[in-house]
Write a protein that holds these residues in place. Sequence first.
Motif, PDB file in Angstrom:
ATOM      1  N   ALA A  69     -11.185   9.650   4.710  1.00  6.14           N
ATOM      2  CA  ALA A  69     -12.243   9.047   3.903  1.00  6.14           C
ATOM      3  C   ALA A  69     -11.646   8.209   2.772  1.00  6.14           C
ATOM      4  O   ALA A  69     -12.134   7.110   2.453  1.00  6.14           O
ATOM      5  N   LEU A  70     -10.566   8.711   2.161  1.00  9.23           N
ATOM      6  CA  LEU A  70      -9.906   7.971   1.083  1.00  9.23           C
ATOM      7  C   LEU A  70      -9.363   6.633   1.598  1.00  9.23           C
ATOM      8  O   LEU A  70      -9.543   5.586   0.968  1.00  9.23           O
ATOM      9  N   LEU A  71      -8.708   6.681   2.754  1.00 10.20           N
ATOM     10  CA  LEU A  71      -8.155   5.455   3.330  1.00 10.20           C
ATOM     11  C   LEU A  71      -9.264   4.473   3.711  1.00 10.20           C
ATOM     12  O   LEU A  71      -9.078   3.256   3.627  1.00 10.20           O
ATOM     13  N   ASN A  72     -10.421   4.989   4.112  1.00  9.52           N
ATOM     14  CA  ASN A  72     -11.538   4.098   4.425  1.00  9.52           C
ATOM     15  C   ASN A  72     -12.023   3.365   3.175  1.00  9.52           C
ATOM     16  O   ASN A  72     -12.320   2.167   3.218  1.00  9.52           O
ATOM     17  N   HIS A  73     -12.092   4.084   2.051  1.00  5.55           N
ATOM     18  CA  HIS A  73     -12.437   3.420   0.790  1.00  5.55           C
ATOM     19  C   HIS A  73     -11.382   2.359   0.436  1.00  5.55           C
ATOM     20  O   HIS A  73     -11.711   1.258  -0.005  1.00  5.55           O
ATOM     21  N   ALA A  74     -10.107   2.727   0.649  1.00  8.09           N
ATOM     22  CA  ALA A  74      -9.024   1.784   0.364  1.00  8.09           C
ATOM     23  C   ALA A  74      -9.105   0.567   1.288  1.00  8.09           C
ATOM     24  O   ALA A  74      -8.837  -0.568   0.865  1.00  8.09           O
ATOM     25  N   VAL A 134      -3.468  -1.008   4.697  1.00  5.58           N
ATOM     26  CA  VAL A 134      -4.088   0.321   4.739  1.00  5.58           C
ATOM     27  C   VAL A 134      -4.077   0.870   6.169  1.00  5.58           C
ATOM     28  O   VAL A 134      -3.830   2.061   6.384  1.00  5.58           O
ATOM     29  N   ARG A 135      -4.331   0.009   7.150  1.00  5.85           N
ATOM     30  CA  ARG A 135      -4.297   0.475   8.549  1.00  5.85           C
ATOM     31  C   ARG A 135      -2.912   1.032   8.889  1.00  5.85           C
ATOM     32  O   ARG A 135      -2.792   2.076   9.540  1.00  5.85           O
ATOM     33  N   ASP A 136      -1.880   0.340   8.461  1.00  2.00           N
ATOM     34  CA  ASP A 136      -0.517   0.832   8.705  1.00  2.00           C
ATOM     35  C   ASP A 136      -0.289   2.190   8.045  1.00  2.00           C
ATOM     36  O   ASP A 136       0.367   3.072   8.617  1.00  2.00           O
ATOM     37  N   ALA A 137      -0.823   2.351   6.831  1.00  2.00           N
ATOM     38  CA  ALA A 137      -0.673   3.630   6.125  1.00  2.00           C
ATOM     39  C   ALA A 137      -1.347   4.750   6.907  1.00  2.00           C
ATOM     40  O   ALA A 137      -0.815   5.870   6.988  1.00  2.00           O
ATOM     41  N   VAL A 148       0.853  -1.197   0.000  1.00  2.00           N
ATOM     42  CA  VAL A 148       0.000   0.000   0.000  1.00  2.00           C
ATOM     43  C   VAL A 148       0.884   1.241   0.000  1.00  2.00           C
ATOM     44  O   VAL A 148       1.885   1.306   0.723  1.00  2.00           O
ATOM     45  N   GLY A 149       0.530   2.229  -0.812  1.00  2.00           N
ATOM     46  CA  GLY A 149       1.258   3.495  -0.815  1.00  2.00           C
ATOM     47  C   GLY A 149       0.299   4.643  -1.009  1.00  2.00           C
ATOM     48  O   GLY A 149      -0.545   4.601  -1.909  1.00  2.00           O
ATOM     49  N   ILE A 150       0.401   5.658  -0.149  1.00  2.00           N
ATOM     50  CA  ILE A 150      -0.489   6.821  -0.280  1.00  2.00           C
ATOM     51  C   ILE A 150       0.305   8.101  -0.487  1.00  2.00           C
ATOM     52  O   ILE A 150       1.280   8.360   0.217  1.00  2.00           O
ATOM     53  N   LYS A 151      -0.103   8.861  -1.499  1.00  2.00           N
ATOM     54  CA  LYS A 151       0.375  10.227  -1.690  1.00  2.00           C
ATOM     55  C   LYS A 151      -0.673  11.151  -1.086  1.00  2.00           C
ATOM     56  O   LYS A 151      -1.802  11.203  -1.571  1.00  2.00           O
ATOM     57  N   PRO A 152      -0.363  11.851  -0.005  1.00  2.00           N
ATOM     58  CA  PRO A 152      -1.369  12.730   0.601  1.00  2.00           C
ATOM     59  C   PRO A 152      -1.605  13.990  -0.224  1.00  2.00           C
ATOM     60  O   PRO A 152      -0.897  14.254  -1.202  1.00  2.00           O
ATOM     61  N   THR A 153      -2.596  14.768   0.180  1.00  2.00           N
ATOM     62  CA  THR A 153      -2.857  16.066  -0.436  1.00  2.00           C
ATOM     63  C   THR A 153      -1.595  16.926  -0.363  1.00  2.00           C
ATOM     64  O   THR A 153      -0.886  16.919   0.645  1.00  2.00           O
ATOM     65  N   GLY A 196      -3.953  10.354  -3.305  1.00  2.00           N
ATOM     66  CA  GLY A 196      -4.187   9.131  -4.066  1.00  2.00           C
ATOM     67  C   GLY A 196      -3.523   7.964  -3.369  1.00  2.00           C
ATOM     68  O   GLY A 196      -2.450   8.112  -2.766  1.00  2.00           O
ATOM     69  N   VAL A 197      -4.144   6.790  -3.419  1.00  2.00           N
ATOM     70  CA  VAL A 197      -3.604   5.614  -2.744  1.00  2.00           C
ATOM     71  C   VAL A 197      -3.651   4.420  -3.683  1.00  2.00           C
ATOM     72  O   VAL A 197      -4.604   4.246  -4.447  1.00  2.00           O
ATOM     73  N   SER A 198      -2.594   3.612  -3.655  1.00  2.00           N
ATOM     74  CA  SER A 198      -2.554   2.368  -4.422  1.00  2.00           C
ATOM     75  C   SER A 198      -2.752   1.200  -3.464  1.00  2.00           C
ATOM     76  O   SER A 198      -2.083   1.125  -2.422  1.00  2.00           O
ATOM     77  N   VAL A 199      -3.661   0.303  -3.832  1.00  2.00           N
ATOM     78  CA  VAL A 199      -3.991  -0.860  -2.995  1.00  2.00           C
ATOM     79  C   VAL A 199      -3.776  -2.126  -3.816  1.00  2.00           C
ATOM     80  O   VAL A 199      -4.267  -2.219  -4.945  1.00  2.00           O
ATOM     81  N   PRO A 200      -3.054  -3.126  -3.288  1.00  2.00           N
ATOM     82  CA  PRO A 200      -2.897  -4.380  -4.038  1.00  2.00           C
ATOM     83  C   PRO A 200      -4.213  -5.151  -4.068  1.00  2.00           C
ATOM     84  O   PRO A 200      -4.857  -5.333  -3.037  1.00  2.00           O
ATOM     85  N   VAL A 201      -4.617  -5.585  -5.260  1.00  2.00           N
ATOM     86  CA  VAL A 201      -5.940  -6.196  -5.411  1.00  2.00           C
ATOM     87  C   VAL A 201      -5.870  -7.618  -5.957  1.00  2.00           C
ATOM     88  O   VAL A 201      -6.765  -8.422  -5.723  1.00  2.00           O
ATOM     89  N   GLY A 202      -4.805  -7.953  -6.678  1.00  2.00           N
ATOM     90  CA  GLY A 202      -4.740  -9.296  -7.229  1.00  2.00           C
ATOM     91  C   GLY A 202      -3.412  -9.566  -7.906  1.00  2.00           C
ATOM     92  O   GLY A 202      -2.505  -8.721  -7.906  1.00  2.00           O
ATOM     93  N   LEU A 203      -3.288 -10.769  -8.473  1.00  2.00           N
ATOM     94  CA  LEU A 203      -2.108 -11.169  -9.227  1.00  2.00           C
ATOM     95  C   LEU A 203      -2.480 -11.317 -10.696  1.00  2.00           C
ATOM     96  O   LEU A 203      -3.606 -11.711 -11.019  1.00  2.00           O
TER      97      LEU A 203
END
Length: 493
Positions: A471-476, A222-225, A191-196, A444-451
Amino acid sequence: MTTANTWTIAAARDALRKGEISAVDLTMSCLTAIDAADGLGAFVHKTPDIALDQARAADARLKGGDAPDLCGIPLGIKDLFCTKGVPSQAASNILRGFKPEYESTVTTKLFDAGAVMLGKLNMDEFAMGSSNETSCYGNAVNPWKIDDRKLTPGGSSGGSAAAVAADLCLGATGTDTGGSIRQPAAFTGIVGIKPTYGRVSRWGVVAFASSLDQAGPMTKSVRDAAIFLGAMSGHDPKDSTSADLAVPDFEAALTGDIRGKKIGIPAEYRMDGMPAEIEALWAKGADMLRDAGAEIVDISLPHTKYALPAYYVIAPAEASSNLARYDGVRYGHRAALSAGDGITEMYEKTRAEGFGPEVQRRIMVGTYVLSAGFYDAYYNRARKVRALIKRDFDLAFAAGVDAILTPATPSSAFGLGEMASADPVEMYLNDVFTVTVNLAGLPGVSVPVGLDAKGLPMGLQLIGRPWEEGALLNHAYVLEQAAGFVAKPHKWW
C-alpha cells in the motif's frame, strides 16, 4: 555500445524475457559504465568475473523459461552485506582483508533469484554517517553537479545512491538505521524504501544498531523498488527478529488508485528554519495526492521533537555493544605490538587504528550512556521516548490515516566537506525527518519529486502502516506519476 545500463529493472526484465538482450550484454553495459566512473568512488570492490559467471547462468535460466523477476539483473551490493569470498569491510580499516566464508541472507536470496553482483559499494564506516565522508575508501561523490564543488550523495548508503543515479547498475542494496536509504535517495533523485523492521533478514549484514537496522532496495523507480523488495523479503530462521509473514506481490499492489485514502500531514515536521523550497515541495506533494483522490488531513505526532536525542542515545549504545567484537583477535586488522604489550594494549591499539573518528565518537557515547549510573538517565529514558514515538504513529493509523507525507531531508545535497565541523550535531540534523520511522519500526519510502532552484533533486517521504509496504509503494507510485520526475545528472565523471 549499448545503453542498457540506463534501463529500469522492469524494462530490463521484460527485454531479457523477450530475448531482446542477453544478461551478459546487459552486465557488460554496466561493467563498462563502472570502469568509466572511478571519479564517483561508488564501487570499491569490483567483481566482473563473478558478474559474468552469474550473467551466463542467468541466460541459461532465461532460455529454460525459469526466470524470476531479478534473473539477469545487474545490481550493486553495499559493503555492509557479507558476500562469500569477496571483501566485506563495512568501509572500515578494522575489517581490511576480511573475506567472509558465508553469504548474507539478502544476497543469497538475490543470487537464488538470478541477480548479478557487479561489486561492492561505498558507504560510511559501519553505516555511521549522513554524507559518505567517514569511509576508509574515501568519499563517494554525488553524480549531480551544479558548480565546481563535489556534492555528497548522502549516507550511509552513499555509494549505492551514486551508483544507481549514475546508471552504473540497475539497482542496489542499502541499509537504513536512521535514514541511510531514504536520505541518499532524496539527494540523488532516486527511490529508496526502508521496509518494516523484520521484513528483510539482517543475517550476514554487519550490525550497527540491531533494533534499528533494516535492509532495503535503492532503485530508479517505484516499480523497481517493488520488484526488488519482493526478492529481498521473507522469513529467515537465522534472524530472531525476522517476521514469519508471507511476502505479498508488491508490484501487483501498484494500482495507481488511492481514491478515498487518508494522508496525514504531521504538524511537528514543520521545523523552525525549514527552507521555503522544502515547505513548497511538501505542499505540492500533498496537492498531487489530493488531486489523485486522497483526503489530506492534519495530524499530530507530539513526541517527534524528542526523536533525534532518543535516536542518538539508542543507536550509539547498540553500536558500542555490537562493535566490541572487533578487537584484533580473530579476524580483521591487528595492530603491531611493542615488546611488553599485553592483551589490553592489543585491544586499545587495534581499535584506535582500525576505527575512524566518527565510529570512535559513537562507541564512546554509547559506552557512556550504558555505564553504571547513567543507564537509567539516558538509555532507559530514550527507550521510553521511543515507545511514545511509536504510540504517536499507532494512534494516527488507528484514527484511519493510511500514509503520512513528510519531507525526506531538510535540504538538497551539500558539498563534501561543508558540514565538517567541530559540532557533529550539525550532521546529525540531516536525519531529523527519517529517524522516527526507524524508532517506530515502520516502512518509509523516499520519492524524487522535483528540483530546487539550484537544479538539485529533492524528495518527499511517505510513511506507511507496519507490514503494508504494498500500500505504501502504491501511494509512492501515485506521487511518482504525478511528479513526473525524469531529470538525470549531466555526465561529468
